[in-house]
Design a protein around this motif. Structure first.
Motif, PDB file in Angstrom:
ATOM      1  N   VAL A  76     -22.688  47.860  51.035  1.00 38.88           N
ATOM      2  CA  VAL A  76     -21.513  46.927  51.538  1.00 38.88           C
ATOM      3  C   VAL A  76     -22.373  45.500  52.118  1.00 38.88           C
ATOM      4  O   VAL A  76     -23.189  45.809  52.899  1.00 38.88           O
ATOM      5  N   LEU A  77     -21.892  44.466  51.469  1.00 41.37           N
ATOM      6  CA  LEU A  77     -22.573  43.303  51.769  1.00 41.37           C
ATOM      7  C   LEU A  77     -21.577  42.405  52.413  1.00 41.37           C
ATOM      8  O   LEU A  77     -20.101  42.355  51.889  1.00 41.37           O
ATOM      9  N   GLU A  78     -21.731  41.426  53.186  1.00 41.96           N
ATOM     10  CA  GLU A  78     -20.995  40.309  53.803  1.00 41.96           C
ATOM     11  C   GLU A  78     -21.706  39.007  53.584  1.00 41.96           C
ATOM     12  O   GLU A  78     -23.100  38.713  53.836  1.00 41.96           O
ATOM     13  N   GLY A  79     -20.948  38.050  52.931  1.00 42.48           N
ATOM     14  CA  GLY A  79     -21.546  36.937  52.684  1.00 42.48           C
ATOM     15  C   GLY A  79     -20.610  35.805  52.324  1.00 42.48           C
ATOM     16  O   GLY A  79     -19.058  36.040  52.342  1.00 42.48           O
ATOM     17  N   ARG A  80     -21.063  34.601  51.575  1.00 41.51           N
ATOM     18  CA  ARG A  80     -20.154  33.741  50.884  1.00 41.51           C
ATOM     19  C   ARG A  80     -20.490  33.690  49.437  1.00 41.51           C
ATOM     20  O   ARG A  80     -21.914  33.319  49.329  1.00 41.51           O
ATOM     21  N   ALA A 115     -30.720  34.954  52.581  1.00 42.88           N
ATOM     22  CA  ALA A 115     -30.859  35.944  51.442  1.00 42.88           C
ATOM     23  C   ALA A 115     -29.799  35.821  50.378  1.00 42.88           C
ATOM     24  O   ALA A 115     -28.656  35.703  50.857  1.00 42.88           O
ATOM     25  N   VAL A 116     -30.240  35.883  49.271  1.00 44.14           N
ATOM     26  CA  VAL A 116     -28.832  35.784  48.066  1.00 44.14           C
ATOM     27  C   VAL A 116     -29.140  37.025  47.087  1.00 44.14           C
ATOM     28  O   VAL A 116     -30.145  37.378  46.730  1.00 44.14           O
ATOM     29  N   ASP A 142     -15.179  29.120  50.862  1.00 39.47           N
ATOM     30  CA  ASP A 142     -15.583  28.903  52.187  1.00 39.47           C
ATOM     31  C   ASP A 142     -15.382  30.104  53.076  1.00 39.47           C
ATOM     32  O   ASP A 142     -16.224  30.384  53.955  1.00 39.47           O
ATOM     33  N   ALA A 143     -14.585  31.035  52.714  1.00 40.04           N
ATOM     34  CA  ALA A 143     -14.322  32.223  53.563  1.00 40.04           C
ATOM     35  C   ALA A 143     -15.398  33.315  53.191  1.00 40.04           C
ATOM     36  O   ALA A 143     -15.754  33.349  52.126  1.00 40.04           O
ATOM     37  N   ALA A 144     -15.830  34.018  54.399  1.00 37.20           N
ATOM     38  CA  ALA A 144     -16.637  35.098  54.300  1.00 37.20           C
ATOM     39  C   ALA A 144     -15.946  36.248  53.654  1.00 37.20           C
ATOM     40  O   ALA A 144     -14.675  36.625  53.836  1.00 37.20           O
TER      41      ALA A 144
END
Length: 257
Positions: A76-80, A115-116, A142-144
């Motif tokens: 599970v990852l969170e980012g943009r 990190a990407v 733009d939203a996470a």
């Protein structure tokens, strides 16, 4: 008068030696294929066990010393999304239909900010009337976002003509293959050395995520083993028929002239 017993000449022993060597080689190759199948079965069981483990977070994933041990783990990852670097891998199939795999870098937020991770978001069909047209894929800019998936290796490479990949780098979003080092240089992103296969319903984004189940291909090793053992048995059968039955047994059954 009784028929004379056939003599065992040099030709007989050469054929016997060749038959024995052939049977030993083919039998050993069959056993080797069975051992490879056993290894693949153990690996498949390990991968299935990983898939049942709880999801890992970004911190544990990025700090892992052995990424091979995390393949097929839920994550599970969170980012943009970095939509400007989206790539469409051509000639990829899903449900028997050709199209694109859509890959978009995800810049992580939180403690792992910066990190990407490259995410294989799903599959879209291709417009074969206008091959340069890109399909519509909804990407929040733009939203996470919260991405659920499983850890996977870098996308597999397909055949391409020499120089085709380097010519396409940076020139088009449609690529035949994607090289990790070249894509890092092109985008300037600190991409992780693994990708994530995004799971879940992708219809709202215009994507299909019917990913094939990861398999090690153990069936082909059993097929190869069957072929080698079959060849071994064929050599033995032909040797017995032509060198023993026809030479020693059948002449005794024929009446004397």
């Amino acid at each position: 008068m009784t028929p004379s017993r056939p003599s065992l000449g040099l030709r007989f022993w050469l054929i016997a030696t060749a038959a024995v060597v052939g049977m030993l080689v083919t039998a050993s190759l069959g056993r080797w294929q069975l051992s490879r199948a056993a290894q693949k079965e153990a690996l498949q069981a390990q991968m299935d066990e990983r898939g049942r483990l709880p999801p890992v977070d970004a911190g544990a994933l990025l700090s892992a010393a052995d990424l091979q041990a995390l393949l097929q783990r839920a994550v599970v990852l969170e980012g943009r999304w970095l939509a400007q670097h989206t790539v469409y891998l051509d000639n990829r199939q899903m449900q028997g239909r050709p199209g694109f795999f859509v890959l978009t870098p995800l810049q992580l937020t939180g403690p792992q900010g910066g990190a990407v991770v490259l995410v294989q978001r799903g599959w879209v069909p291709r417009n074969f009337q206008d091959r340069a047209q890109l399909p519509q894929v909804h990407t929040p800019l733009d939203a996470a976002v919260r991405v659920q998936g499983r850890v996977a290796a870098w996308p597999s490479r397909l055949y391409e003509f020499a120089g085709a990949g380097s010519a396409a780098e940076g020139a088009s979003r449609i690529r035949q293959n994607l090289d990790l080092a070249a894509f890092r240089t092109e985008t300037g992103l600190a991409l992780a050395s693994f990708t994530v296969l995004q799971t879940g319903d992708g219809a709202g984004e215009g994507l299909l995520r019917d990913w094939p189940v990861a398999a090690t291909g153990v069936e082909k090793h059993y097929g190869y083993a069957f072929q080698w053992f079959g060849l071994c048995g064929l050599i033995a059968l032909l040797y017995v028929w032509f060198q023993i039955v026809r030479r020693f047994i059948r002449p005794r059954r024929q009446p004397a002239a």
